[in-house]
Scaffold this motif. Structure first.
Motif, PDB file in Angstrom:
ATOM      1  N   LEU B 275      62.517  64.913  99.938  1.00  0.00           N
ATOM      2  CA  LEU B 275      61.670  63.672 100.195  1.00  0.00           C
ATOM      3  C   LEU B 275      62.061  63.219  99.505  1.00  0.00           C
ATOM      4  CD1 LEU B 275      60.402  62.283 103.073  1.00  0.00           C
ATOM      5  CD2 LEU B 275      58.964  61.938 101.838  1.00  0.00           C
ATOM      6  N   VAL B 276      61.413  64.068  97.481  1.00  0.00           N
ATOM      7  CA  VAL B 276      61.090  62.793  96.543  1.00  0.00           C
ATOM      8  C   VAL B 276      63.299  62.675  96.490  1.00  0.00           C
ATOM      9  CG1 VAL B 276      61.254  62.807  94.252  1.00  0.00           C
ATOM     10  CG2 VAL B 276      59.793  62.571  95.435  1.00  0.00           C
ATOM     11  N   LEU B 277      63.647  64.063  96.268  1.00  0.00           N
ATOM     12  CA  LEU B 277      65.266  64.100  95.899  1.00  0.00           C
ATOM     13  C   LEU B 277      66.315  62.835  96.973  1.00  0.00           C
ATOM     14  CD1 LEU B 277      65.770  67.779  95.169  1.00  0.00           C
ATOM     15  CD2 LEU B 277      65.943  65.578  94.100  1.00  0.00           C
ATOM     16  N   ILE B 278      65.757  63.210  98.293  1.00  0.00           N
ATOM     17  CA  ILE B 278      66.471  61.793  99.115  1.00  0.00           C
ATOM     18  C   ILE B 278      66.367  61.054  98.832  1.00  0.00           C
ATOM     19  CG2 ILE B 278      66.303  61.100 101.512  1.00  0.00           C
ATOM     20  CD1 ILE B 278      65.668  64.210 102.225  1.00  0.00           C
ATOM     21  N   VAL B 279      64.858  60.179  98.364  1.00  0.00           N
ATOM     22  CA  VAL B 279      64.446  59.032  98.415  1.00  0.00           C
ATOM     23  C   VAL B 279      65.254  58.249  96.945  1.00  0.00           C
ATOM     24  CG1 VAL B 279      63.143  57.165  98.009  1.00  0.00           C
ATOM     25  CG2 VAL B 279      63.370  58.743  99.995  1.00  0.00           C
ATOM     26  N   ARG B 280      64.683  59.382  95.734  1.00  0.00           N
ATOM     27  CA  ARG B 280      65.130  58.680  94.192  1.00  0.00           C
ATOM     28  C   ARG B 280      64.710  60.271  93.965  1.00  0.00           C
ATOM     29  NH1 ARG B 280      63.440  55.281  90.330  1.00  0.00           N
ATOM     30  NH2 ARG B 280      63.078  56.112  88.405  1.00  0.00           N
ATOM     31  N   PRO B 281      66.757  60.523  93.834  1.00  0.00           N
ATOM     32  CA  PRO B 281      67.804  61.938  93.200  1.00  0.00           C
ATOM     33  C   PRO B 281      67.102  61.965  91.876  1.00  0.00           C
ATOM     34  CG  PRO B 281      68.701  60.789  94.508  1.00  0.00           C
ATOM     35  CD  PRO B 281      67.476  59.974  94.102  1.00  0.00           C
ATOM     36  N   ARG B 282      66.555  61.144  90.758  1.00  0.00           N
ATOM     37  CA  ARG B 282      66.485  61.134  88.887  1.00  0.00           C
ATOM     38  C   ARG B 282      65.075  61.967  88.877  1.00  0.00           C
ATOM     39  NH1 ARG B 282      66.704  55.032  87.475  1.00  0.00           N
ATOM     40  NH2 ARG B 282      68.292  55.229  89.373  1.00  0.00           N
ATOM     41  N   GLY B 283      63.796  61.614  90.349  1.00  0.00           N
ATOM     42  CA  GLY B 283      62.799  62.001  89.793  1.00  0.00           C
ATOM     43  C   GLY B 283      62.036  61.575  89.910  1.00  0.00           C
ATOM     44  N   PHE B 284      60.516  61.506  89.415  1.00  0.00           N
ATOM     45  CA  PHE B 284      59.986  60.070  89.293  1.00  0.00           C
ATOM     46  C   PHE B 284      60.300  58.988  87.885  1.00  0.00           C
ATOM     47  CE2 PHE B 284      56.194  63.190  91.151  1.00  0.00           C
ATOM     48  CZ  PHE B 284      56.311  62.647  92.503  1.00  0.00           C
ATOM     49  N   LEU B 285      60.557  60.151  86.575  1.00  0.00           N
ATOM     50  CA  LEU B 285      61.079  59.373  84.882  1.00  0.00           C
ATOM     51  C   LEU B 285      62.140  60.040  84.721  1.00  0.00           C
ATOM     52  CD1 LEU B 285      57.377  58.924  83.606  1.00  0.00           C
ATOM     53  CD2 LEU B 285      58.187  57.517  85.446  1.00  0.00           C
ATOM     54  N   GLY B 286      63.174  60.511  85.909  1.00  0.00           N
ATOM     55  CA  GLY B 286      64.205  60.789  85.217  1.00  0.00           C
ATOM     56  C   GLY B 286      65.499  60.056  85.092  1.00  0.00           C
TER      57      GLY B 286
END
Lengths: 405, 292
Positions: B275-286
């Motif tokens: 889910l995180v990779l789809i919504v925000r591929p860079r991760g939380f603080l990447g």
């Protein structure tokens, strides 16, 4: 010179006489039997005691001239507590070592896998430790025998006591492979049949290191009693962790036959205090047969015997059956086993039921007090063994679903 | 209220304890990723070696506390030697070389440990025993110690990376090693020391978790998968992100266990990662661009 010659002749005759008078044992005829079990790892304790029980029986048999004039020798193999190595080692024991009896394995999953091998190669197979119900039902074959009370026998014995004396709401926590699943299924069925409520069930993989992730769900379901179907080092870790989270005081605890061996209890006496366990043998049971066996075992090994040393009986039953059949032919030896009774087993007189080759065993409920299993009730084997169900699922239609009351 | 104290609170504490220890393991992994651009597959084995080194030191000194200092140093030395002997010659090559090399190193370390110490499970007794009544529940003292020790270590690492020159140099190397080299910093030494420190951190996590999880040659394999998820969730190469992700995974894993068998919680954890990779591929603080 003539006198010397006579002396030599007389000595030669004496030697020949003593050779002829000796039991057939010295004729170097050997029959091998296989000891298959966990020698290291989670069930190591059971495997080691299985070996010790067998060794004791073999020494007694050999002292009396062996079996059918053959000296008995044990070949031991470690099954690594896994079905695949167990099958490999069983085939090695049967095909390479030509064992006429195979005792084992310790883990139910391994034993069931080995049953296919003993069936295929027509080898007498005794189980003295594993307790999954499938061995005498769906997996049963004519060469298989057991003197370990299985899940059905244990559940029937425990369920009523728990309901009457410990609490009406039970959470079943089991080790998630054949033995634990079988124990859980049988206990849930028996407990619900008596009117008890199972408020939750969960399985943890064999050799789980940290059980704390399961504790939240247990607390959430507010049981009176935790029914624990684990064995070996899993039980040790589970009890230590339950205790450190205050759960051994919060709930009443009960468990299966092989939950912990007597030898392990003193080390975790405090977490185990009050734990109710069903067993067919305890070194602290005043029963004269158990005391006599334990004294013999202790004299030989310097330690108390336990349930796994029941492999002693397996060897004696096989030897008696071979003598009765007058051959090692597996079909004839298997038939000779059926209905056979022995007086001198580790718990006194025992008989093999013809229908499913299960030894009908009286059991005791024990409460752990200061690291000792103290007997609190005797349960007749005839009350727990249930009807023979060869080829059938004893809990057909079973579901893990929690029935809300 | 009973539910909160008897059920939710202990689960949250489990999550925090596990998350903090996981953070220690993942932090070293993320720093190495930032430096080398590859996932260090041998990181789990350094975690495992930490526990075995702890057993060896405890065997000699009979002190867990001495082992807590000596084991990370020993593993740090092993990591430094490994970096100099194997990784350094391939820095200029494609990241795939590093990936395959660390995978091979993992096998060597794991089988080496099996040869030296055997395959049996070993126990390290917790140096802190007993339990503490806490807000109406009982919680083991060692787990509270683990939470405190891991949190202090994470705080100390944050201070190191933000307040010390050495920490700033490491962060600079993570951002742009070539530029740092151009500024006259001995980047080779930074690489070696950072790799050693990362190994020591993994070893520390291994020894701290050993009284709970026990010690066996495969122990690193089981943890490293979670550490990889943490690094991906936190943002590849982001130290702060890794710490946040470690706590998120620890707490999520613990809370999910209330509603599903903990055996199957891994599925939910992978679900979160996807889910995180789809919504925000860079991760939380990447950093943008690492996985985008």
């Amino acid at each position: 010179m003539r006198r010397m010659t006579w002396l030599v002749v007389l000595r030669a005759l004496a030697l020949a006489g003593s050779w002829m008078a000796a039991p057939a044992l010295s004729q170097s005829k050997v029959v091998k039997i296989g000891d298959l079990g966990s020698k290291v790892g989670v069930f190591e304790g059971y495997g080691k005691y299985q070996t010790m029980g067998m060794q004791m029986a073999v020494e007694e048999l050999n002292a009396k001239g062996g079996v059918l004039g053959h000296k008995v020798e044990i070949v031991s193999e470690d099954d690594e507590t896994k079905p695949a190595p167990a099958v490999r080692k069983a085939e090695k024991l049967i095909l390479q070592d030509d064992v006429k009896l195979l005792v084992g394995a310790v883990s139910s999953g391994a034993t069931m896998a080995v049953m296919d091998v003993t069936k295929k190669h027509k080898t007498i197979h005794w189980n003295s430790v594993s307790c999954a119900e499938f061995m005498r039902t769906t997996k049963f074959h004519k060469y298989y025998f057991s003197n370990q009370p299985d899940s059905r026998m244990q559940a029937n014995g425990l369920a009523k006591y728990i309901l009457d004396k410990m609490g009406k709401k039970v959470y079943i926590f089991y080790t998630d492979y054949a033995m634990g699943q079988s124990d859980g299924r049988q206990f849930k069925t028996a407990f619900e049949k008596l009117g008890g409520e199972v408020v939750g069930v969960a399985g943890a993989p064999l050799d789980t290191k940290d059980f704390s992730p399961w504790f939240g769900a247990i607390n959430q379901s507010t049981p009176d009693v935790l029914f624990l179907a684990f064995a070996g080092t899993d039980s040790l870790r589970l009890m230590t962790q339950l205790h450190s989270f205050g759960m051994t005081k919060k709930y009443r605890l009960a468990g299966i036959d092989c939950f912990l061996l007597q030898q392990d209890l003193p080390a975790i006496a405090e977490p185990m205090e009050g734990f109710v366990q069903l067993n067919h043998f305890s070194a602290f049971n005043p029963d004269p047969n158990m005391q006599a066996f334990n004294a013999k075992f202790k004299k030989k090994y310097g330690i108390d015997a336990n349930i796994a040393s029941g492999a002693y009986d397996a060897v004696l039953f096989w030897a008696a059956a071979a003598e009765k059949a007058k051959t090692f032919d597996p079909d004839k030896v298997a038939e000779a086993h059926e209905g056979m009774c022995l007086e001198n087993t580790h718990i006194g007189k025992q008989c093999i039921r013809k229908d499913d080759h299960q030894v009908v065993m009286d059991m005791h409920l024990y409460r752990v007090e200061k690291g000792r299993n103290i007997p609190i009730a005797r349960i007749a084997g005839s009350d727990t063994i249930g009807e023979p169900m060869v080829g059938k699922d004893p809990v057909e239609g079973f579901t893990w679903e929690i029935k809300k009351k | 209220m009973d539910y909160l104290v008897g059920v939710l609170l202990p689960q949250l504490l489990h999550g925090l304890v596990f998350g903090a220890a996981l953070g220690l393991l993942a932090l070293g992994l993320t720093v190495i990723f930032g430096l080398l651009g590859v996932m260090n597959f041998a990181h789990g084995e350094l975690y495992m070696l930490g526990a075995y080194a702890g057993i060896a030191v405890i065997g000699v000194t009979h002190s867990f506390w001495v082992a807590l200092i000596a084991a990370p140093i020993l593993v740090g030395v092993v990591a430094a030697v490994t970096e100099m002997a194997t990784l350094r010659p391939i820095y200029r090559r494609e990241p795939l070389y590093g990936l395959i090399l660390t995978f091979g190193l993992a096998l060597v370390f794991r089988e080496g440990a099996r040869q030296i110490w055997g395959g049996d499970m070993r126990r390290i007794l917790p140096p802190v025993t007993g339990s503490t009544p806490l807000l109406g529940m009982t919680y083991p003292n060692y787990r509270l110690f683990l939470l405190a020790a891991s949190s202090i270590l994470l705080l100390a690492l944050w201070l190191f990376f933000t307040r010390t020159r050495a920490g700033i140099v490491v962060r600079a190397a993570v951002q742009d090693a070539q530029m740092l080299d151009g500024l006259g910093v001995n980047v080779r030494r930074v690489f070696t020391l950072t790799f050693a420190a990362s190994g020591a951190l993994a070893a520390l996590a291994g020894l701290l978790l050993a009284p709970i999880f026990t010690v066996y040659p495969q122990m690193g394999v089981e943890m490293i998968l979670l550490a990889f998820i943490v690094v991906i969730l936190g943002g590849m190469g982001s130290m702060g992100g890794s710490v946040i992700a470690a706590f998120v995974i620890g707490i999520a894993q613990s809370l999910f266990s209330l509603w599903m068998n903990p055996q199957r919680v891994a599925i939910a954890i992978f679900g979160i990662m996807i889910l995180v990779l789809i919504v925000r591929p860079r991760g939380f603080l990447g950093r943008e661009g690492v996985l985008e």
